[in-house]
Motif scaffolding. Structure first.
Motif, PDB file in Angstrom:
ATOM      1  N   LEU A   1      48.785  40.083  47.305  1.00 22.06           N
ATOM      2  CA  LEU A   1      48.409  41.376  46.971  1.00 22.06           C
ATOM      3  C   LEU A   1      47.373  41.406  45.937  1.00 22.06           C
ATOM      4  N   LEU A   2      47.534  40.795  44.894  1.00 23.65           N
ATOM      5  CA  LEU A   2      46.644  40.944  43.686  1.00 23.65           C
ATOM      6  C   LEU A   2      45.149  40.278  43.985  1.00 23.65           C
ATOM      7  N   GLU A   3      45.229  39.073  44.890  1.00 25.13           N
ATOM      8  CA  GLU A   3      44.049  38.967  45.539  1.00 25.13           C
ATOM      9  C   GLU A   3      43.198  39.805  46.101  1.00 25.13           C
ATOM     10  N   ILE A   4      43.908  40.353  47.076  1.00 31.36           N
ATOM     11  CA  ILE A   4      43.324  41.605  47.806  1.00 31.36           C
ATOM     12  C   ILE A   4      42.704  42.728  47.058  1.00 31.36           C
ATOM     13  N   LEU A   5      43.499  43.190  46.033  1.00 34.68           N
ATOM     14  CA  LEU A   5      43.127  44.147  44.966  1.00 34.68           C
ATOM     15  C   LEU A   5      41.963  43.696  44.259  1.00 34.68           C
ATOM     16  N   ASN A   6      41.997  42.342  43.768  1.00 35.04           N
ATOM     17  CA  ASN A   6      40.908  41.646  42.966  1.00 35.04           C
ATOM     18  C   ASN A   6      39.428  41.861  43.683  1.00 35.04           C
ATOM     19  N   GLU A   7      39.614  41.710  44.936  1.00 32.83           N
ATOM     20  CA  GLU A   7      38.452  41.619  45.819  1.00 32.83           C
ATOM     21  C   GLU A   7      37.907  42.910  45.955  1.00 32.83           C
ATOM     22  N   ILE A   8      38.629  43.999  46.057  1.00 35.37           N
ATOM     23  CA  ILE A   8      37.992  45.110  46.005  1.00 35.37           C
ATOM     24  C   ILE A   8      37.471  45.592  44.551  1.00 35.37           C
ATOM     25  N   ASP A   9      38.013  45.310  43.701  1.00 38.16           N
ATOM     26  CA  ASP A   9      37.376  45.741  42.437  1.00 38.16           C
ATOM     27  C   ASP A   9      38.239  44.743  41.227  1.00 38.16           C
ATOM     28  N   ASP A  10      37.595  43.819  40.821  1.00 39.11           N
ATOM     29  CA  ASP A  10      38.155  42.861  39.694  1.00 39.11           C
ATOM     30  C   ASP A  10      38.092  43.468  38.343  1.00 39.11           C
TER      31      ASP A  10
END
Length: 75
Positions: free
Chosen positions: A4-13
């Motif tokens: 989940l955190l990987e996906i969120l960081n792809e959206i906005d790191d």
């Protein structure tokens, strides 16, 4: 949670996803962001997130999103 955190960081790191608790309330994640995130989550976790799930309580923090995903996976 890591996926989940990987996906969120792809959206906005630039966002500290693990610490933020007001993603919707503080307008960090807007409606377009939620729609984009939902599509990513559905693909990554093989769940269906219906419109009724798209409420601030489920998207205000990474923890809330993670709990929603876990609940949907159990159904």
């Amino acid at each position: 949670m890591e996926k989940l955190l990987e996906i969120l960081n792809e959206i906005d790191d630039s966002i500290e996803w693990e610490k933020e608790t007001g993603l919707i309330d503080r307008h960090i994640l807007d409606s377009f962001g939620v729609i984009s995130l939902v599509a990513e989550l559905e693909d990554a976790f093989e769940v269906e997130i219906e419109a009724g799930e798209m409420v601030p309580e489920n998207f205000n923090s990474a923890d809330a999103i993670h709990q929603m995903i876990q609940r949907l996976q159990e159904q």
